[in-house]
Each structure stands twice: as C-alpha cells, then as structure tokens.
Design a protein around this motif. Sequence first.
Motif, short mmCIF file in Angstrom:
data_model
loop_
_atom_site.label_atom_id
_atom_site.label_comp_id
_atom_site.label_asym_id
_atom_site.label_seq_id
_atom_site.Cartn_x
_atom_site.Cartn_y
_atom_site.Cartn_z
N CYS A 232 0.85 -1.19 0.00
CA CYS A 232 0.00 0.00 0.00
C CYS A 232 0.89 1.24 0.00
O CYS A 232 1.62 1.48 0.96
CB CYS A 232 -0.90 0.00 1.23
SG CYS A 232 -2.18 -1.27 1.14
N HIS A 233 0.82 1.98 -1.07
CA HIS A 233 1.67 3.16 -1.22
C HIS A 233 0.90 4.42 -0.87
O HIS A 233 -0.08 4.76 -1.53
CB HIS A 233 2.22 3.24 -2.64
CG HIS A 233 3.23 4.33 -2.78
ND1 HIS A 233 4.58 4.11 -2.64
CD2 HIS A 233 3.08 5.66 -3.00
CE1 HIS A 233 5.22 5.27 -2.78
NE2 HIS A 233 4.33 6.22 -3.00
N VAL A 234 1.36 5.10 0.16
CA VAL A 234 0.64 6.29 0.61
C VAL A 234 0.95 7.46 -0.32
O VAL A 234 2.10 7.74 -0.66
CB VAL A 234 1.00 6.64 2.06
CG1 VAL A 234 0.31 7.92 2.48
CG2 VAL A 234 0.60 5.49 2.98
N ALA A 235 -0.13 8.15 -0.73
CA ALA A 235 0.01 9.25 -1.68
C ALA A 235 -0.11 10.60 -0.99
O ALA A 235 0.55 11.57 -1.38
CB ALA A 235 -1.06 9.14 -2.76
N LYS A 236 -0.93 10.66 0.04
CA LYS A 236 -1.27 11.98 0.59
C LYS A 236 -1.86 11.83 1.99
O LYS A 236 -2.58 10.88 2.28
CB LYS A 236 -2.31 12.62 -0.33
CG LYS A 236 -2.60 14.08 -0.04
CD LYS A 236 -3.60 14.63 -1.08
CE LYS A 236 -4.09 15.98 -0.60
NZ LYS A 236 -3.83 17.11 -1.32
N ILE A 237 -1.55 12.82 2.81
CA ILE A 237 -2.19 12.91 4.13
C ILE A 237 -3.16 14.09 4.06
O ILE A 237 -2.79 15.18 3.62
CB ILE A 237 -1.14 13.15 5.24
CG1 ILE A 237 -0.13 11.99 5.27
CG2 ILE A 237 -1.82 13.31 6.60
CD1 ILE A 237 1.09 12.27 6.14
N GLU A 238 -4.39 13.84 4.49
CA GLU A 238 -5.41 14.89 4.41
C GLU A 238 -5.64 15.53 5.78
O GLU A 238 -5.37 14.93 6.81
CB GLU A 238 -6.73 14.29 3.90
CG GLU A 238 -6.62 13.80 2.47
CD GLU A 238 -7.96 13.29 1.93
OE1 GLU A 238 -8.14 13.32 0.71
OE2 GLU A 238 -8.82 12.86 2.74
N HIS A 239 -6.18 16.74 5.74
CA HIS A 239 -6.44 17.44 7.02
C HIS A 239 -7.78 18.16 6.94
O HIS A 239 -8.37 18.33 5.85
CB HIS A 239 -5.32 18.43 7.31
CG HIS A 239 -5.17 19.50 6.25
ND1 HIS A 239 -5.97 20.61 6.19
CD2 HIS A 239 -4.32 19.59 5.20
CE1 HIS A 239 -5.62 21.36 5.16
NE2 HIS A 239 -4.62 20.76 4.53
N THR A 246 -6.63 14.09 9.20
CA THR A 246 -7.85 13.31 9.37
C THR A 246 -7.82 11.96 8.65
O THR A 246 -8.56 11.05 9.01
CB THR A 246 -9.05 14.09 8.79
OG1 THR A 246 -8.73 14.47 7.44
CG2 THR A 246 -9.34 15.34 9.62
N ALA A 247 -7.01 11.85 7.63
CA ALA A 247 -7.03 10.61 6.83
C ALA A 247 -5.77 10.49 6.00
O ALA A 247 -5.05 11.47 5.78
CB ALA A 247 -8.25 10.61 5.91
N VAL A 248 -5.54 9.27 5.55
CA VAL A 248 -4.41 8.98 4.68
C VAL A 248 -4.94 8.34 3.40
O VAL A 248 -5.71 7.38 3.47
CB VAL A 248 -3.43 8.03 5.40
CG1 VAL A 248 -2.39 7.49 4.43
CG2 VAL A 248 -2.75 8.74 6.56
N VAL A 249 -4.56 8.90 2.27
CA VAL A 249 -4.98 8.35 0.98
C VAL A 249 -3.85 7.49 0.44
O VAL A 249 -2.69 7.93 0.41
CB VAL A 249 -5.31 9.48 -0.02
CG1 VAL A 249 -5.66 8.90 -1.39
CG2 VAL A 249 -6.45 10.33 0.52
N LYS A 261 -9.29 6.68 7.46
CA LYS A 261 -9.42 7.76 8.45
C LYS A 261 -8.44 7.52 9.59
O LYS A 261 -8.03 6.39 9.85
CB LYS A 261 -10.85 7.83 8.95
CG LYS A 261 -11.82 8.25 7.85
CD LYS A 261 -12.89 9.18 8.38
CE LYS A 261 -13.60 9.84 7.22
NZ LYS A 261 -15.02 10.06 7.53
N ALA A 262 -8.08 8.58 10.27
CA ALA A 262 -7.05 8.46 11.29
C ALA A 262 -7.26 9.46 12.42
O ALA A 262 -7.72 10.59 12.20
CB ALA A 262 -5.68 8.69 10.67
#
Lengths: 523, 170
Positions: A232-239, A246-249, A261-262
Amino acid sequence: MGAPFDLSDNNVVVIIGTGAGGGVLANELAQKGVSVVALEAGGRYLPEDYTQDEWASFGQLAWTDARTTSGDWRVAKDFSGLPAWIVKAVGGTTVHWAGASLRLQEHEFKAKTTYGNVAGANLLDWPITLAEMEPYYDLAEKKLGVTRTNGIPGLPPCNNYKVFEAGAKKIGYTKVHTGRMAINSQEYDNRNSCQQSGFCFQGCKWGAKWSSAYTDVPRGEATGNMEVRENCHVAKIEHDKAGKVTAVVYFDKDGKSQRQKARVVCVAGNSFESPRLLLNSSSSLFPDGLANSSGMVGKNYMRHMTGSVYAVFDKPVKMWRGTTMAGIITDESRHDPARGFVGGYEMETLSLGLPFMAAFLDPGAWGREFTTALDGYENMAGMWLVGEDMPQETNRVTLNTDVKDKWGLPVANVNFSDHPNDLAMRKHAYKQGQAVYDAVGATRTFPTPPYPSTHNLGTNRMSENPRDGVVNKWGKTHDIDNLYISDGSQFTTGGSENPTLTIVSLAIRQAEHLAAELSKGNL
Amino acid sequence: MSKKKSYLSMNRRELLTHSLALGASFAIGAGFVASPNAAWAVEAKFLKAPTLAKLIQLARDIYPHDKVSDEFYVLAVKGYDAEDKVKTIEAGIADLDKRAGGDYLKLGWEEQRVAVLRQMEDTAFFQSIRGGLVTGLYNQKAVWPVFGYEGESYSKGGYINRGFNDINWL
C-alpha cells in the motif's frame, strides 16, 4: 474493536512504514492497547523467502522506485537513480541492515554547543539529551538483543575481523572488538544464533539478526490491535479546516485509491519518502506541504560521512565467510578538532560478495587497475567508515515534478554535496583505514567511495524552536498536533553511530508518549 | 559450415576449414564465432559474426581477467545478439573499428586496444556495455570459483563449522 479496521474508523493511529521506526512504534502501541493500521509500501518477506544471492536479493527487497539525484556526490554520477540502498518490504531496512547497534554519545546530542559555528553547516543541538534517552536505549538493547549489553556475549571473531583487529592493535588503537550487534551470539528471544553465513544484507535466513519483519510486526499483529496492509503506497495525508490531519490516501495492492481515516498519523517512510509525502500533501492551508512552516521539510539531509577501505594481502582472508559486519574500532569516534574536522567516525568491518564488490569497489572503473583488484578478492579484507556529516540546508529532498512514479506522483530528488568537514574527515578515515591494513602487510589498499546511502537522516529534523526544524522532542510536528514523524528523518544531527538503535529507542519513547496523550484525550 | 553439422560439434580441423577469418583469439565463420581450439563456439543469429567477435574481445578488454576463460565473456555479451539490439551494437562496433583504424581485432596488444577504449569511454555505447558486464560477467555463479568466492552457505549450515575463522597467517 480489533483488527482488521474499517477504512472509516477514525479512532486508529495510522503508521506509514514498518521498519525500525514504524514497525517498532506499531507494535509498542498495539501492546498498550492502541488501535493501529500500518501501511507498508512493500510486500512481506520472511527468512524462508530471503535469498543468499546479492543481485537476486536486491531485486527482491530494494526500494527501486524512481528517484533522481543532483549535487556533487559521486552517487549522483554512478548510481543516479539510486541514491539509497534501502528496503521496500515489511520490516523496511531492518531486513537489510548490518545490525550495528550503538548509542549516540552525549556530545553528539549537543553538536552545535560542542562543535561551535561551522561555516556552511546548519548545526543544532537535539532537544533531548543522552540522559533522557538512556532508559529507552536500555529497552531497545533488550528488544534487539544487542551483544555486549545485558550480559550477552560478543560475536566470535571471523577472518575479516581478525585482520582488522590485528592491524588496529599494531597501530595503537585500543577500542576494538566484535561490536555491539543485534545479531544473536546465542539464542535469544526465540531467535537462532548466528551461523556465520554472511549475507546479513540480504535478510538473515536464520533470523539471528533482529528485524522488525519477524519480531515486532507479527507480535503487534498477535495482539489483535494492529493491522498491517502490505503493498500500500501512501500518496497523501489529508487534514480538516482546523489543520488537524484526518485521513491517509493510499494506493492499495491492486492500485486502487483508498482513504483510511485516522486519529493520529505517524510517518516513518525513511528520510526520502517521509518528506516527499509531506510535500506531496500540500493544500491551500499548507501550500508548502504539511508541517513545513519552518521551510525545513526535506532540508538538512544527512547520510553520514561514509567510505570503505578494502585491502589485498598476499594470503587468503575469505572475508565473505561470517557475519557481514562484526567488528568495530571506536578510537576515532570522538570530537578532537586537532584532526582537522569536528565530530568523529567509527571504523567497522564489512564484506561484500564478489558481485557487489564488482559494482561498488570503484564504480565505473574498468581495465587492469580495477580487475587486478578483483583478482585479489579471496585475499581481501574490508571495512566501512561511518562518521558524522554536517547538516546543510542545501542538501535536501525536493519534489521532482518532471518525473512521476507509477501513481503519477512527483518523485523525490535528492541533492547532496559533501561539506568541507565531511571531506576532511573522509580523508583522515581513509588514511587510518589504510594504515590498519598496511600494518598487517597489505600489498594494496583501496579507498572506496561511498555506496548509495543506507543511513538517511535529518529531513524532518527535531528542534527545540519550531523555526529550526519540523518536529519537537517527541517527534510531533511543530505545526500539526496529531501528525508525528517516527523514523530517522527526525535526527537533528547524525552522530558517528549507525542510526538504527536510536531510531528504535525514539520509537519506543514516542509510543509511550502517544499512548499517554491518547489516554489523556489530548489527541 | 557443412549443412548438417552444427558449429557446436565441429572439431578443430573442421572449424579451421569453415572459418572465414582466424585471428589470435577467434575463429570467425559464417554465423558463428569460436575459439581457435574449438573449446567453445557461439552462433551469431542477428549480429554479423565479426561484430560478435569484437564484442567478446571488447568485454575482455574492459574487464580483463587472465584466469577467466572466454566462455564467461561470451555468455556476458550473448544477450546483445538480439533483433532489437542489432542496430545499436553494429553502430557501436563500427565506431570502435573506426577509432581502431579499421579493425579492432587487428590491434594485437591489449594496450593498443585500451588506448582506443579510453577515447570512447564516455560514449553511451561503451558505458552501456561496461555497465552490463558488471552483472553480466561477475554475477555468473560459475565464474565465482575462479576468484575463490564461495557464495551462499545457508544450504550447508553457514560457515560456522566451515572456516569462518580459519585464518592462520596473522
């Protein structure tokens, strides 16, 4: 609720990476009852999967996704797409590491105070001291089963070490031994003892070397509080609007975009991918990337002053037999500006198999000057030199928007040039390394240039003052309360020691901090 | 070459009969390159046979190991005898010949050939061949014993009882 966790579960701590930082942090949190989702870019390989074949193993484990390089370091010429030799797999680079487990020294936590102003260097004291770290070093040494700690005997001397020790003693070094290694000299923690196979870099088939891949990761999973998602390759952390993450894409194993969600996000993707992710997560609220109000994300990249010395003798050494690295001289690991540089360096035995020796002894070289060196392979001994390099703002990881990875994300460009202090230290270290081998009759010595980096540090550094770095003493980003950095990119300065033990110690400490903050409702 | 007899099964006499050119290093025939003593032979399917011979010589001149026999160099460059590589290799070898004054193989001393290579070491062709040899030559398991390298030991229980600490001359 136990693992597996729902994508919409916003109570989980999401950890990106499962190596020395992320893998340990995930397990430590899981043991304390915290719900953890660990996202790992690579696949899962265990001792039965490892292969004692250098190139085949490199193909299996190494992070070979596109990266670019610039700067005057030779790696940018010889290995332009491969600035680092690190691992993309569950367990991260703990699958590949040599096992050297050293504590940073007191003065190394206070580099700025100790070394003073070094022109062109961006030195800073760590916001923590050795005294504060000692209890965590204790825990880390127990976890890893480090030799020469807790009554664990040292590893037995192999051929490569015997040459190294004899030379060291002849030139007057006194602090030489088979190292503090996270490689079992006797059975420990349900892991085998070392069978002297060599191939430590290719994943230990005996499990004698500590790796989070077959210790912390499965133990965390066994609690039911931790889920590892591989490939699973993380692309972006959202806020959110308030600036809390708030989440990791991420792109899952099938290439499908997912959003987890996080409650808290901990980034432990190594010193290239961690800043790259923060920079790739820029938004209207954070136009320069997450946690980058200081402008320090990606800057102050350190890779240690490295180099190697190989030597050929008139008789066989067979250095490939036995532990890849199990020998150290620490006499030069001190701050003594009379040598012409600040900080110090360690000298550590190292062997490479013939295929990698051909690739790394003198990259790009050809003709008899090179091939006669390899002709002496059986009679060769080797050491690695690892010292403190200077943090420089211009040595940095940036986004290369001209080159995209398979998900269309800008790749990391790694710009690095040696500081004059690094060059002076390397020159000294080459001379001393050559002297060690000359003292026992070397017929030819080779001051070998640095390999693609395995020690990658500093690109999200820890600082007391938010202006000077990216994270505080707990690894929490100065800008975002629920965003943490959990890998070697936190290092304020590099010290002269191999970094893994410090990364593990920081992860244990961060887990304690996070669990306390979570239970207090602060996160 | 006789119609039914493969170049692989020719004896020395037959080989010499069928060779168009015979230098110190190679017997070159229609569609094959072989050692003059018939110890080995390799088919040139797409490349011209002299081109393949020059490529083998080039490989040895880049990474000369006197104890490593030609077969290993042949194996290291054999992959270039492919349809999609012909153009690049023929052009590269043509350039090599030109720099060598006509025929690279006619330069009898390694020193002469190396002088030519020094002029072209920054070319993409040279770097590509050299880079390929790093794995193509040294990652052949069969060549390791020539260097004394023993390779993997896990299948034999490691070196713990097989000489990891047997150095006796210090």
